[in-house]
Scaffold this active site. Structure first.
Site, mmCIF file in Angstrom:
data_model
loop_
_atom_site.group_PDB
_atom_site.id
_atom_site.type_symbol
_atom_site.label_atom_id
_atom_site.label_comp_id
_atom_site.label_asym_id
_atom_site.label_seq_id
_atom_site.Cartn_x
_atom_site.Cartn_y
_atom_site.Cartn_z
ATOM 1 N N GLU A 29 0.806 -1.125 -0.051
ATOM 2 C CA GLU A 29 -0.275 0.103 0.109
ATOM 3 C C GLU A 29 0.841 1.352 0.109
ATOM 4 O OE1 GLU A 29 -2.086 -0.963 3.742
ATOM 5 O OE2 GLU A 29 -3.023 -2.535 2.765
ATOM 6 N N GLU A 60 -4.521 -6.739 3.298
ATOM 7 C CA GLU A 60 -3.015 -7.291 3.643
ATOM 8 C C GLU A 60 -3.285 -8.828 3.283
ATOM 9 O OE1 GLU A 60 -4.244 -4.855 5.384
ATOM 10 O OE2 GLU A 60 -2.700 -3.511 5.381
ATOM 11 N N HIS A 129 0.551 0.964 15.641
ATOM 12 C CA HIS A 129 1.733 1.425 14.688
ATOM 13 C C HIS A 129 2.931 1.424 15.585
ATOM 14 C CE1 HIS A 129 -1.484 3.470 12.502
ATOM 15 N NE2 HIS A 129 -0.578 3.766 11.484
HETATM 16 C C1 LIG Z 1 -4.966 -3.040 8.042
HETATM 17 C C2 LIG Z 1 -4.597 -1.890 7.792
HETATM 18 N N1 LIG Z 1 -3.865 -1.703 6.824
HETATM 19 C C3 LIG Z 1 -3.069 -0.381 6.661
HETATM 20 C C4 LIG Z 1 -3.419 0.675 7.522
HETATM 21 C C5 LIG Z 1 -2.493 1.961 7.056
HETATM 22 N N2 LIG Z 1 -3.629 2.823 6.604
HETATM 23 C C6 LIG Z 1 -4.151 3.689 7.419
HETATM 24 S S1 LIG Z 1 -5.403 4.645 6.806
HETATM 25 C C7 LIG Z 1 -5.046 3.766 5.150
HETATM 26 C C8 LIG Z 1 -5.916 4.363 4.118
HETATM 27 C C9 LIG Z 1 -7.229 4.326 4.258
HETATM 28 O O1 LIG Z 1 -8.154 4.727 3.114
HETATM 29 P P1 LIG Z 1 -9.474 4.615 3.234
HETATM 30 O O2 LIG Z 1 -10.289 3.244 3.657
HETATM 31 O O3 LIG Z 1 -10.200 5.108 1.649
HETATM 32 O O4 LIG Z 1 -10.166 5.674 4.234
HETATM 33 P P2 LIG Z 1 -9.567 7.202 4.329
HETATM 34 O O5 LIG Z 1 -8.463 7.301 5.279
HETATM 35 O O6 LIG Z 1 -9.672 7.606 2.919
HETATM 36 O O7 LIG Z 1 -11.013 7.829 5.005
HETATM 37 C C10 LIG Z 1 -3.976 3.117 5.308
HETATM 38 C C11 LIG Z 1 -3.451 2.209 4.185
HETATM 39 C C12 LIG Z 1 -4.231 0.301 8.473
HETATM 40 N N3 LIG Z 1 -4.336 1.514 9.122
HETATM 41 N N4 LIG Z 1 -4.693 -0.852 8.731
#
Ligand SMILES: Cc1ncc(C[n+]2csc(CCOP(=O)(O)OP(=O)(O)O)c2C)c(N)n1
Ligand SMILES: Cc1ncc(C[n+]2csc(CCOP(=O)(O)OP(=O)(O)O)c2C)c(N)n1
Ligand SMILES: [Mg+2]
Ligand SMILES: [Mg+2]
Lengths: 326, 359, 326, 359
Positions: A29, A60, A129
């Site tokens: 990602e 994941e 984290h």
């Molecule tokens: C399982 C997991 N993988 C990766 C992350 C890292 N991460 C945090 S927010 C995010 C993007 C989320 O995007 P979206 O679902 O569109 O929500 P938004 O933040 O745009 O509201 C990622 C990859 C995480 N928090 N949890």
């Protein structure tokens, strides 16, 4: 030759190997245009294009399953889990397939893959984290686990991990991603995946650690030296398979051992080292083995996290206890 | 009110349960009688093998075995439509598909007989091993398809899972990837109405399993999984589409699990005999035989001769399986790592020494 | 009072608790009409209906996530993983949520849930049906891990697990599901979740085990006795939190310890016990601690699996080595 | 050819970007001006809070913070449509929804300020904590909904995830369960076009995210997520349907993330300013204000007074947050287990002793 940080060691290794082996691909990602949330893959998509540096959908399970599939079909995927705390959905594919593929097909199919993840606490990050969960993988056969703690070791060990014919979990101690720089020749030289690094020679006590706590461990060795105590410091780095011989040799010399890690104590990797000492070095030990670790609770949110991570003082005290005991 | 998108799930069937054509427009494959006979033979060979395997288990000569009774058309269509260079990621009962691709019956027996060498099968060396962890194979196929795209190869990855498997996160993840990366991928759901004891109706609120593909923007199709011709046409089209850059598909093949889930299961605990009886009326082998017989491509005499041949070949395979000695103890260690770590070498030596001493 | 097997102990505990606590629900694959693939939940759906004994869609991620959700909203779900080898997709929900919910909400929400799974090898099962992966969970804070090894302990510990206010992993050694019967009064009496069981008193050596290898461990004690060696046998049973005191007391008495488990050795739960002995009982030990475990490879398919599982002979030999050493 | 099933995804929008009604038939909520003013105030309060939080982070007084800039209509609709006894399983930026339900701004600040007590929030004590592990909350909502069904309660569980979240296995698993168990469940996908640096187009091949619900047989709807009225009507209908036994829904609310992903992100690395500028033309607060102003329900004077009130209230909350001392070291142990194991008690005592000694 420029001086680089630990995370730049990661980037440099990825770039070297991608240049020299077209079967290496990076996926995860935000690894593409964004270059990774920590900038570990910065510039790679520009150099190697979107089909070798692949932004995946946010899943994941998908990343792990794709990685296994790609690895079985001749690629060498290097997948990123954005944080070690998000690695859990990868487990089924890693445990049921990646670590077994060679064994269960008698070598017909193999999984030469790497899963990289920023690892550990101490950067004031949000919830989920800051985990240090290497123990999750340590009982699992067929796997290698690597945690570098210097720019040079990040570079050399990541090269080795990518070249290794089997799955490797590569945890990057994010707290020391940018702690200091050193010269790391970009020469494609890998380091061995089964040898501990003796960072400092000593006579009186052996301090064993890995990851970010190498920093506190070395500082503890300094503090001890100031008091006339000579500490040997070993960076395990290759957590699995474990190079016990190097540790054993050192303890045979010093007679004392303090194991330092930030993960919880109970059935942590430190337990294995202490257990082997109990089994194989009992007659060498002049004092009981000590473990200085994270507590057996979750690493707290950041206002308290530094109270959780083992500080220099605890290491020094433990070392002194081993000296007092004998 | 604006409509953002509309979708339609098509259902295809060409042969009725008695082997009569439905409608006028049969696909070309329906007229390729030689090939249909070949596939009929594959299906009926597989059934002989299946019967024998169950018997072997019942007499203690095989471990738990997953029967493919009733799935033969679906599996034969899958295996025969693929090219050798394509990749199959099977679940655990797609024997007809695998036989067509070159896996030997003895390999299947070895696997269920508790020997890793079963997965080191002959034939399609790049095909995936059996996948007991449900639906994980769908993502391995997706990863393979991604590898093909990356390398610019004209190959397609096919995976097979069940109705139950289509509930698992991995199935959804695979279709999501299939759409996101426009992969040369075919996800086949062999809907045999049961996931061990759980009926199809409890798995999902969706009317069809095919429509799950809509979630990822995939091509979706539902076919009669007991109709070889419908299954095969669906596979041909999906493979062709995937190979030519047209993206991924979900095909639901609707069939019925005529046997217990595995030999470790007793389906009488949870399903009616009447349902099974009714399903026998729709089973795939008799249907194809009737069609071929009516067209003069098959006969009772050929049937008898073929059955005898099948028995003989299966017996050979069983003999080969039964006469394979167990691996030595060091086999536990010999394929664990490519670069053998010291501690594994040491444990191997210990295990061998113990074996020599204690047997 | 009827004599029952270990698996019947499980069924009896589930039925008792469902009768007496309407918030207890059972969910999993095939737990309903079919009564579980091993028959652990047999008869429960008839008694308690399809909304308390719930056949889920085939998805362990779903089972885990539903379970966390239900537990936070006042139910006490008992989820079944059909085999421990299929527990991996449950990990994200268990690790990121279940074991942290109380801590991260300061007690506002809690996860009183149980995940049951048939565990371990030795029944000639197909691939992925024979894992012993308790170590996967042992480093994780906020969790309890229980592995009973007798009908009575299955009954009493499962009752305790369901009543416990926090998440419990309950592994059932399937190899001894039906090994023998004993009288287990259906009286709703739970056993403590933090006390090891001393199954046999002895003077010369302490044998520590859990799960199905309790069988071989007891047999080894018999064999040793025949040679005049008196072995104490401890069933750890509650793997986490670990009742080290009981083990320590025994080793203080015998001076020798052999740890037996079927999981791989490296960073197995046995490592923690050996480590604690190295730390806290060094001066009690008359001989190095021994671990008799599965090898650090995957449990083979069934033709070879009995070569993998630790046999009586290896336990006896190890015990004798501890006696020879001192 | 037979058709097995057909589906249609509807799109709804009632206000254009300038706050003019589209079409004639506005839903009843559009005429409930008092309530709309209340929601307008919620949205604009939230924006003041958001601005302040970002400033706090920039000055080192807050950790990483996830802004909700641009999502206010979606979030306000979600929170206001729910009943107190319903359960909300949020992701990490649905502050307006939470404020409406009683969570205090100081709770939000505590959480991003690195203090677990933020999750011990006021108001909806049964609501779920923030869920950083993407989309896992969808299954917690499904589990809650299952609990409601089991107990026969007339409650609904709502979860919110992003466009990225809708790729995660958990989202699919949740919709599968929603359909299979016919749950009182509403899954809201707030599609803000970005998952950190990954655009919506890379997440899936699906034309809409709403259509993912078809995979589980759910009710599906896509709405303009910058149009409070459309969002609110969608929520009202889905909640009513769920509450009355009509099953689960997926609602896609199409909006835009006007800020960086979090304060730890720099969106200029991966997206065009022009895109952001264009999105500002569609943002939800100005749109609703224009609508209300035109109807005489809001004015510049009221705006000014309200903004001042917001500033004051937010400052109070910030003060409360900033003056909360860190928890003592033993807080690490005090909520780990309900029944405290000996080894935890021992470690707690050690940690306290160390703290006393070394501070
Ligand atoms: C399982 C997991 N993988 C990766 C992350 C890292 N991460 C945090 S927010 C995010 C993007 C989320 O995007 P979206 O679902 O569109 O929500 P938004 O933040 O745009 O509201 C990622 C990859 C995480 N928090 N949890
Ligand atoms: C991840 C996982 N969970 C559970 C099981 C146990 N299991 C084996 S087969 C099966 C049912 C599969 O049903 P379906 O997908 O419909 O395939 P079928 O067996 O009917 O062909 C289950 C639950 C498993 N093998 N893997
Ligand atoms: Mg099925
Ligand atoms: Mg988004």
């Amino acid at each position: 030759m420029a001086e680089i940080t630990l995370i730049e060691g990661v980037t440099q290794a990825l770039a070297w190997e991608m240049r020299n082996d077209p079967s290496v691909v990076v996926l995860g990602e935000d690894v593409g245009v964004n270059g990774g949330v920590f900038r570990a893959t910065v510039g790679l998509q520009e150099q190697f294009g979107p089909w070798r540096v692949i932004d995946t959908p946010l899943c994941e399970t998908s990343i792990a399953g794709l990685t296994v599939g790609m690895a079985c079909q001749g690629l060498k995927p290097v997948a990123e889990a954005q944080f070690e705390g998000f690695i859990y959905p990868m487990l089924e594919h890693l445990m049921c397939h990646a670590v077994r593929m060679r064994n269960r097909t008698r070598g017909r199919l193999t999984c030469p893959l790497v899963v990289r993840a920023p690892w550990g606490g101490g950067i004031r990050a949000p919830e989920h984290h800051s985990e240090a969960n290497e123990a999750l993988f340590a009982n699992v056969p067929g796997l290698r686990i690597v945690i570098p703690s210097s720019p040079a070791r990040a570079y050399g060990l990541l090269l080795a991990a990518i070249r290794d014919p089997d799955p490797v979990i590569f945890f990057e101690p994010k707290r020391i991603y940018r702690q200091y720089k050193e010269e790391v020749p970009d020469d494609g030289e890998a380091l061995p995946l089964d040898v501990c690094f003796v960072l400092r020679d000593g006579r009186d006590v052996t301090l064993v650690s890995w990851g970010a706590t190498i920093k506190e461990t070395l500082e503890a060795a300094d503090a001890l030296e100031a008091e006339g105590i000579s500490a040997e410091v070993i960076d395990v780095a290759t957590i699995k398979p474990l190079d016990f011989d190097t540790i054993h040799e050192s303890v045979a010399k010093t007679g004392r051992c303090v194991i330092v890690h930030e993960a919880p104590k109970n059935v942590g990797v430190g337990a294995e080292i202490a257990a082997r000492l109990a089994e194989q070095a009992m007659y060498d030990l002049l004092a009981p083995v000590e473990r200085v670790t994270g507590y057996d609770t979750h690493i707290p949110l950041f206002r308290l996290e530094m109270k959780y991570l083992p500080p220099v003082g605890r290491i020094v005290e433990a070392a002194k206890r081993t000296l007092a005991a004998s | 009110m604006t409509t953002a998108a509309t979708f339609e799930i098509e259902y295809r069937q060409y042969l009725d349960p008695d082997g009569h054509p439905i409608g006028k427009q049969l696909p070309a494959i329906a007229r390729d009688l030689d090939h249909l006979v070949e596939l009929y033979q594959l299906m009926s060979f597989t059934r002989v093998f299946d019967t024998k395997s169950i018997a072997l288990q019942r007499t203690g000569k095989l471990g738990t075995y997953a029967s493919c009774l009733g799935h033969e058309a679906a599996h034969a269509a899958i295996g025969s439509a693929m090219r050798p260079e394509d990749v199959l990621a099977p679940a655990y009962r797609e024997y007809a598909a695998q036989f067509y691709r070159g896996v030997k019956p003895r390999d299947v027996l070895m696997y269920w007989g508790g020997d890793e060498r079963g997965n080191d099968f002959s034939g399609p060396r790049h095909d995936f091993a059996w996948s007991v962890p449900i639906a994980t194979q769908c993502l391995h196929a997706a990863g393979s398809a991604l590898a093909f795209r990356i390398r610019g190869e004209q190959r397609v990855a096919v995976s097979v899972c069940g109705d139950g498997g289509s509930s698992k996160a991995d199935f959804y993840a695979a279709l999501n990837c299939g759409g996101a990366f426009e992969l040369p991928l075919v996800l086949v759901v062999v809907n045999n109405q049961w996931a061990i004891s759980v009926p199809r109706s409890r798995q999902t609120g969706a009317r069809t399993l095919a429509q799950k593909g809509i979630a990822g923007g995939l091509h979706c199709l539902q076919v009669d999984g007991n109709d070889l011709i419908a299954c095969r046409e669906a596979m041909d089209q999906a493979l062709e589409r995937a190979r030519s850059g047209g993206g991924a598909s979900v095909i639901e093949m609707v069939t019925y699990r005529l046997h217990d889930h595995t030999t470790a299961d007793d389906a009488r605990r949870y399903r009616d005999d009447a349902e099974v009886k009714a399903a026998w009326q729709r089973e795939p082998i008799g249907r194809l035989r009737a069609y071929l017989t009516r067209l003069g491509a098959w006969s009772d005499a050929r049937e008898e001769a073929w059955k005898a041949q099948c028995e003989e070949r299966v017996n050979e395979e069983v003999d080969a399986y039964l006469s394979t000695r167990a691996q030595p103890v060091e086999a536990m260690f010999d394929h664990l790592y490519g670069d053998v770590p010291l501690e594994i070498a040491q444990q191997r030596a210990l295990a061998v020494a113990r074996e020599v001493k204690h047997g």
